[in-house]
Design a protein around this motif. Structure first.
Motif, PDB file in Angstrom:
ATOM      1  N   LEU A 144       0.829  -1.205   0.000  1.00  0.00           N
ATOM      2  CA  LEU A 144       0.000   0.000   0.000  1.00  0.00           C
ATOM      3  C   LEU A 144       0.864   1.257   0.000  1.00  0.00           C
ATOM      4  N   PRO A 145       0.480   2.258  -0.779  1.00  0.00           N
ATOM      5  CA  PRO A 145       1.197   3.537  -0.780  1.00  0.00           C
ATOM      6  C   PRO A 145       0.745   4.378   0.413  1.00  0.00           C
ATOM      7  N   ALA A 146       0.993   5.662   0.367  1.00  0.00           N
ATOM      8  CA  ALA A 146       0.488   6.561   1.416  1.00  0.00           C
ATOM      9  C   ALA A 146      -1.019   6.349   1.551  1.00  0.00           C
ATOM     10  N   THR A 147      -1.470   6.062   2.776  1.00  0.00           N
ATOM     11  CA  THR A 147      -2.860   5.644   2.987  1.00  0.00           C
ATOM     12  C   THR A 147      -3.496   6.417   4.127  1.00  0.00           C
ATOM     13  N   LEU A 148      -4.723   6.878   3.885  1.00  0.00           N
ATOM     14  CA  LEU A 148      -5.518   7.572   4.898  1.00  0.00           C
ATOM     15  C   LEU A 148      -6.777   6.763   5.163  1.00  0.00           C
ATOM     16  N   LEU A 149      -7.029   6.461   6.436  1.00  0.00           N
ATOM     17  CA  LEU A 149      -8.220   5.729   6.843  1.00  0.00           C
ATOM     18  C   LEU A 149      -9.089   6.643   7.695  1.00  0.00           C
ATOM     19  N   LEU A 150     -10.324   6.848   7.271  1.00  0.00           N
ATOM     20  CA  LEU A 150     -11.289   7.629   8.049  1.00  0.00           C
ATOM     21  C   LEU A 150     -12.468   6.726   8.370  1.00  0.00           C
ATOM     22  N   HIS A 151     -12.966   6.808   9.607  1.00  0.00           N
ATOM     23  CA  HIS A 151     -14.013   5.871  10.003  1.00  0.00           C
ATOM     24  C   HIS A 151     -14.804   6.420  11.179  1.00  0.00           C
ATOM     25  N   TYR A 182     -13.926   9.285  13.809  1.00  0.00           N
ATOM     26  CA  TYR A 182     -14.934  10.271  14.170  1.00  0.00           C
ATOM     27  C   TYR A 182     -15.788   9.698  15.301  1.00  0.00           C
ATOM     28  N   ALA A 183     -15.578  10.226  16.501  1.00  0.00           N
ATOM     29  CA  ALA A 183     -16.226   9.701  17.699  1.00  0.00           C
ATOM     30  C   ALA A 183     -17.743   9.794  17.590  1.00  0.00           C
ATOM     31  N   GLY A 184     -18.409   8.656  17.844  1.00  0.00           N
ATOM     32  CA  GLY A 184     -19.866   8.628  17.857  1.00  0.00           C
ATOM     33  C   GLY A 184     -20.518   8.637  16.498  1.00  0.00           C
ATOM     34  N   SER A 190     -22.328  12.776  10.040  1.00  0.00           N
ATOM     35  CA  SER A 190     -23.089  14.004  10.251  1.00  0.00           C
ATOM     36  C   SER A 190     -22.483  15.111   9.378  1.00  0.00           C
ATOM     37  N   PRO A 191     -23.236  16.211   9.147  1.00  0.00           N
ATOM     38  CA  PRO A 191     -22.714  17.280   8.297  1.00  0.00           C
ATOM     39  C   PRO A 191     -21.360  17.825   8.742  1.00  0.00           C
ATOM     40  N   VAL A 192     -21.148  17.990  10.051  1.00  0.00           N
ATOM     41  CA  VAL A 192     -19.875  18.532  10.531  1.00  0.00           C
ATOM     42  C   VAL A 192     -18.736  17.565  10.245  1.00  0.00           C
ATOM     43  N   ALA A 193     -18.938  16.284  10.558  1.00  0.00           N
ATOM     44  CA  ALA A 193     -17.906  15.275  10.301  1.00  0.00           C
ATOM     45  C   ALA A 193     -17.682  15.100   8.804  1.00  0.00           C
ATOM     46  N   VAL A 198     -14.256  15.683   3.965  1.00  0.00           N
ATOM     47  CA  VAL A 198     -14.023  16.230   2.614  1.00  0.00           C
ATOM     48  C   VAL A 198     -12.674  16.934   2.548  1.00  0.00           C
ATOM     49  N   GLN A 199     -12.433  17.829   3.491  1.00  0.00           N
ATOM     50  CA  GLN A 199     -11.196  18.606   3.467  1.00  0.00           C
ATOM     51  C   GLN A 199      -9.982  17.743   3.821  1.00  0.00           C
TER      52      GLN A 199
END
Length: 221
Positions: A144-151, A182-184, A190-193, A198-199
């Motif tokens: 895997l190359p540079a990897t970002l995990l968001l959950h 992202y806690a909870g 949610s819109p804020v998360a 996105v950014q």
């Protein structure tokens, strides 16, 4: 669009303003398809604003009228369509050659990680609510190359432990993923998360696809 198996696969390209040649990133939807675009178009727009040509791939088009398009049983069929999408984007004169990133949400995240393992031209991967497919042998995770995990920590569709498993597997093979939980939050943020995701994705991929600076380009600092 490009042709795959005699079928037209649509791609919507968000190009950076005033850019002749730019790096590119595929934007991959989840199991329910593009839908209202909540998890694809804002990400594509943010990437374009950061100088990356973003391609929203309607990869289900390549499956025709086949039912169960999100089924794990046809993971390889979808992967071949996405390989063709990489080839298509890198064949364009307005895309910097042999260097591309991939962002995917949920099922798209599974495929983004799979592309990162299988295609050395993929230089950066971002997965939101995804994980490693069982089709990927553990011994290949180190590719895997540079990897970002968001959950989301409360995701019940793809449990957060699946993302943590990816991070641990990468560490075992000597590579480290960037990770943001992202806690909870559940599978649908949610819109804020969502705005933060996105950014975060756009910044990560734009930095990962930025060409290295040469000595002659140094500003002297």
């Amino acid at each position: 669009s490009f042709q795959y198996g005699g079928r037209k696969v649509r791609i919507e390209i968000f190009r950076p303003a005033n850019s002749v040649v730019a790096p590119a990133a595929l934007v991959l939807h989840g199991a329910s398809g593009v839908g209202d675009g909540w998890f694809v178009y804002p990400f594509a727009q943010a990437l374009a604003e950061r100088g990356v040509s973003a391609a929203v791939v309607h990869y289900y088009d390549g499956l025709g009228r086949r039912k169960g398009k999100a089924s794990p049983k046809i993971f390889a069929a979808r992967a071949k369509i996405l390989e063709s999408a990489v080839n298509f984007m890198l064949s364009r004169k307005d895309v910097r050659p042999d260097e591309i990133g991939v962002y995917g949400m949920s099922l798209g995240g599974f495929h983004a990680l799979a592309l990162g393992v299988s295609d050395p031209r993929v230089k950066a991967v971002a997965s939101l609510g995804g994980a490693l497919s069982v089709h990927i042998p553990d011994r290949l995770v180190g590719l895997l190359p540079a990897t970002l995990l968001l959950h989301g920590s409360s995701d019940r569709v793809v449990p957060v432990d699946r993302a943590l498993d990816v991070s641990r597997a990468m560490e075992r093979h000597g590579v480290v993923a960037d990770m943001k939980l992202y806690a909870g939050e559940g599978h649908t943020l949610s819109p804020v998360a969502h705005d933060d995701a996105v950014q975060t994705v756009a910044r990560f991929l734009a930095e990962g696809l930025r060409p290295p600076r040469h000595l002659a380009e140094s500003d002297g600092r």
